[in-house]
Enzyme design. Structure first.
Site, PDB file in Angstrom:
ATOM      1  N   HIS A  83     -10.589   1.148   1.320  1.00  0.00           N
ATOM      2  CA  HIS A  83     -10.327   2.090   2.421  1.00  0.00           C
ATOM      3  C   HIS A  83     -11.567   2.029   3.308  1.00  0.00           C
ATOM      4  CE1 HIS A  83      -8.760   6.047   4.137  1.00  0.00           C
ATOM      5  NE2 HIS A  83      -9.892   5.823   4.775  1.00  0.00           N
TER       6      HIS A  83
ATOM      7  N   HIS B  96       1.706   5.303  -1.678  1.00  0.00           N
ATOM      8  CA  HIS B  96       1.379   6.503  -2.459  1.00  0.00           C
ATOM      9  C   HIS B  96       2.653   7.053  -3.081  1.00  0.00           C
ATOM     10  CE1 HIS B  96      -2.769   6.925  -0.931  1.00  0.00           C
ATOM     11  NE2 HIS B  96      -2.272   6.396   0.175  1.00  0.00           N
TER      12      HIS B  96
ATOM     13  N   ASP C 102       1.444   2.600   3.436  1.00  0.00           N
ATOM     14  CA  ASP C 102       0.612   3.793   3.258  1.00  0.00           C
ATOM     15  C   ASP C 102       1.485   5.041   3.332  1.00  0.00           C
ATOM     16  OD1 ASP C 102      -1.647   5.276   2.742  1.00  0.00           O
ATOM     17  OD2 ASP C 102      -2.475   5.100   4.756  1.00  0.00           O
TER      18      ASP C 102
ATOM     19  N   HIS D  69      -4.867  -0.783   5.396  1.00  0.00           N
ATOM     20  CA  HIS D  69      -4.376  -0.048   6.575  1.00  0.00           C
ATOM     21  C   HIS D  69      -5.310  -0.164   7.791  1.00  0.00           C
ATOM     22  CE1 HIS D  69      -7.173   2.846   4.961  1.00  0.00           C
ATOM     23  NE2 HIS D  69      -6.355   3.284   4.029  1.00  0.00           N
TER      24      HIS D  69
ATOM     25  N   HIS E 257       0.869  -1.191   0.000  1.00  0.00           N
ATOM     26  CA  HIS E 257       0.000   0.000   0.000  1.00  0.00           C
ATOM     27  C   HIS E 257       0.899   1.231   0.000  1.00  0.00           C
ATOM     28  CE1 HIS E 257      -3.956   1.969   1.289  1.00  0.00           C
ATOM     29  NE2 HIS E 257      -3.096   2.961   1.117  1.00  0.00           N
TER      30      HIS E 257
ATOM     31  N   LYS F 253      -9.199  -0.336  -6.185  1.00  0.00           N
ATOM     32  CA  LYS F 253      -9.263   0.281  -4.861  1.00  0.00           C
ATOM     33  C   LYS F 253     -10.551   1.063  -4.692  1.00  0.00           C
ATOM     34  CE  LYS F 253      -7.708   2.056  -0.909  1.00  0.00           C
ATOM     35  NZ  LYS F 253      -6.616   3.015  -0.759  1.00  0.00           N
TER      36      LYS F 253
END
Lengths: 340, 340
Positions: free
Chosen positions: A134, A16, A240, A168, A14, A97
């Protein structure tokens, strides 16, 4: 000789990477020590077509800084994907996602919002495309994940062959739910194994530890940590790691996200060693993900040893300035060798 | 004609005026609309002798900006005050403020730490000196007040004639405890009647709403609000207005405290009117405190009306720059007349 461990092909499930200059700064910081990572599609506009996905992947591949690295791409969930779209995209992505924007404080309403897009879930289940979620409602900040668990429970039962990743996770309740359904798996970040709300707002307010989902209670951290340390077969590391320019963090109204990519492996080794569970780190940081998603990353041998690591106060470049977790602190473990 | 109410001699039973230039900036902002306020003694060094108390009071009186205003002084609690010291200081102060630095996460240990200084509580009880307490343990940030309640309960029973004020309560549990013992009273801030942790950390992180004790859950806010609106006879307004220079708020690691003094009366009127309880505001903002502490403030008639109030983005002066709650927003109520 300092104690050490060699990890085989670490994966960050995960991540970004952003875009533009920020992507150019942070991508090599992950690509150096990880074999691959699952790339979040929440750009502006979101990565919600094969064309956008392929273009983003190309930009990432041009930002690796020479490192061997596989970006596992994801589509941003839309309720109107057609079977043809998904069939065309399937081989280029790891999954889709979902950010359940329609969910409310009421978990029943959350499920209802999910109801409307069930045809897409059905297609994904039949085509073998994993769903990453999420999982938060729009309720009170400490309750958002817990309120969403009923939606996970519903989906896991309604689509028993759909592979669902609770992204997460931050609560003991989520850990407990993980054991309820074989088609649920979860990622957990570095910071949620270490901090609680106390570290964010118990002393001074610390914007660099502010993230979503917010860090929860000590008993939540304990449950997450125990599951990670034992190498829970359906729990995977997902950093994350979420870089923001420093001016978006140290200001009135700070953005959510903790930047951990460059130090994640060293800090995890320190954590697992502290609890005498170093042997389970390989499962947590790669093997579980390989088995669950069927990915076969290129081999990268990363040795981490019990030697000091002075975490930089910031990572800079490409006109960007990002402050990491543990900025300016000295960790007890460091990456000492990488063989790709 | 807009709806209006005239309040008689508003009192702020928990106020930080700081010292030096900050004191010069903020003191008139309270003294304008309040008849009096209880002044916190947590300067550096703390106000823990009659000499320091009288000197601080003199500095405050020289900073009123021409307004009629009574500063009710407090001593900072020390475990070694002698009877002679307390007897000499009694007529110059309203009470003594305890910050239980020795308390821990364990409420039993909290009581134990309090045990050691019981001779001072005994003297205060016999001399009729009120005890004001910052009631938090050093536990998890959301539990600190709740964990401390056992200490309040113990003190209230052990010293049945000691007047004990639970300062700035933030939980439904504290409201419930208030009803258990006649010698307990409490103050509550403006912000804890309005916000929850969601407003601090549910969206972006908002340093200007970060305070200690931290804002709690929606059900806590509701219990506090209901007690205030009904004019609970032992609940008093105490703003805990706590100015910090802007650079200590909008930075990495922000200090705790919300600055509400200049807008507190207007915002409280708006809140009580919204719930159709304007008639109970007088009890909350003055009468309860007058009766409980036996203070007789000089008469000041403050009229608040349902007319717009543009809250400044900052209050500046004396080289200080302080951002208030609701900065830049427009309130529905404003102070329209003050007769001292």
């Amino acid at each position: 000789m300092p104690k050490e461990i060699t990890l085989c092909s670490p994966l960050d499930m995960h991540l970004h990477l952003r875009d533009g200059d920020m992507m150019k700064l942070v991508t090599p910081l992950t690509a150096e020590t990880f074999s691959g990572a699952v790339i979040m599609p929440n750009l502006v506009p979101p990565v919600d077509s094969l064309e956008l996905l392929l273009a983003y992947k190309k930009r990432i591949l041009s930002s690796l800084g020479g490192h061997q690295f596989d970006p596992y791409m994801m589509l941003f969930f839309r309720g109107d994907y057609t079977e043809a779209e998904l069939a065309a995209a399937k081989e280029y992505m790891l999954g889709i996602k979902l950010y359940p924007a329609g969910a409310t404080t009421n978990s029943e309403a959350g499920v209802k919002a999910i109801d409307a897009v069930e045809p897409v879930f059905k297609m994904m289940e039949e085509m073998g495309i994993p769903l990453m979620v999420h999982g938060e409602t729009h309720g009170f900040v400490m309750d958002r994940e817990k309120e969403f668990l009923a939606s996970y429970d519903y989906l896991a039962q309604k689509f028993p062959k759909l592979q669902i990743t609770m992204e997460h996770i931050t609560t003991a309740d989520a850990v407990a739910l993980l054991d309820e359904h074989e088609n649920l798996r979860a990622t957990v970040t570095l910071q949620h194994l270490i901090i609680t709300l106390d570290d964010v707002a118990g002393g001074m307010l610390d914007p660099h530890l502010f993230c979503k989902p917010i860090a929860k209670r000590p008993e939540d951290r304990e449950a997450l940590l125990q599951a990670a340390l034992e190498g829970h077969p359906r729990l995977m590391f997902g950093s994350d790691s979420a870089p923001h320019p420093v001016e978006k963090k140290e200001c009135c109204g700070c953005a959510a996200g903790v930047f951990t990519a460059p130090l994640a492996i060293a800090r995890l080794a320190q954590l697992f060693d502290k609890h005498d569970k170093l042997d389970n780190l390989q499962a947590f940081i790669s093997d579980n993900a390989q088995r669950l998603y069927g990915v076969e990353p290129a081999e990268k041998l990363v040795t981490v040893a019990n030697v000091p690591f002075e975490v930089p106060t910031a990572y800079t470049g490409h006109d960007q300035h990002v402050v990491p977790m543990h900025a300016g602190e000295t960790l007890d473990w460091n990456v000492t060798s990488i063989k790709a």
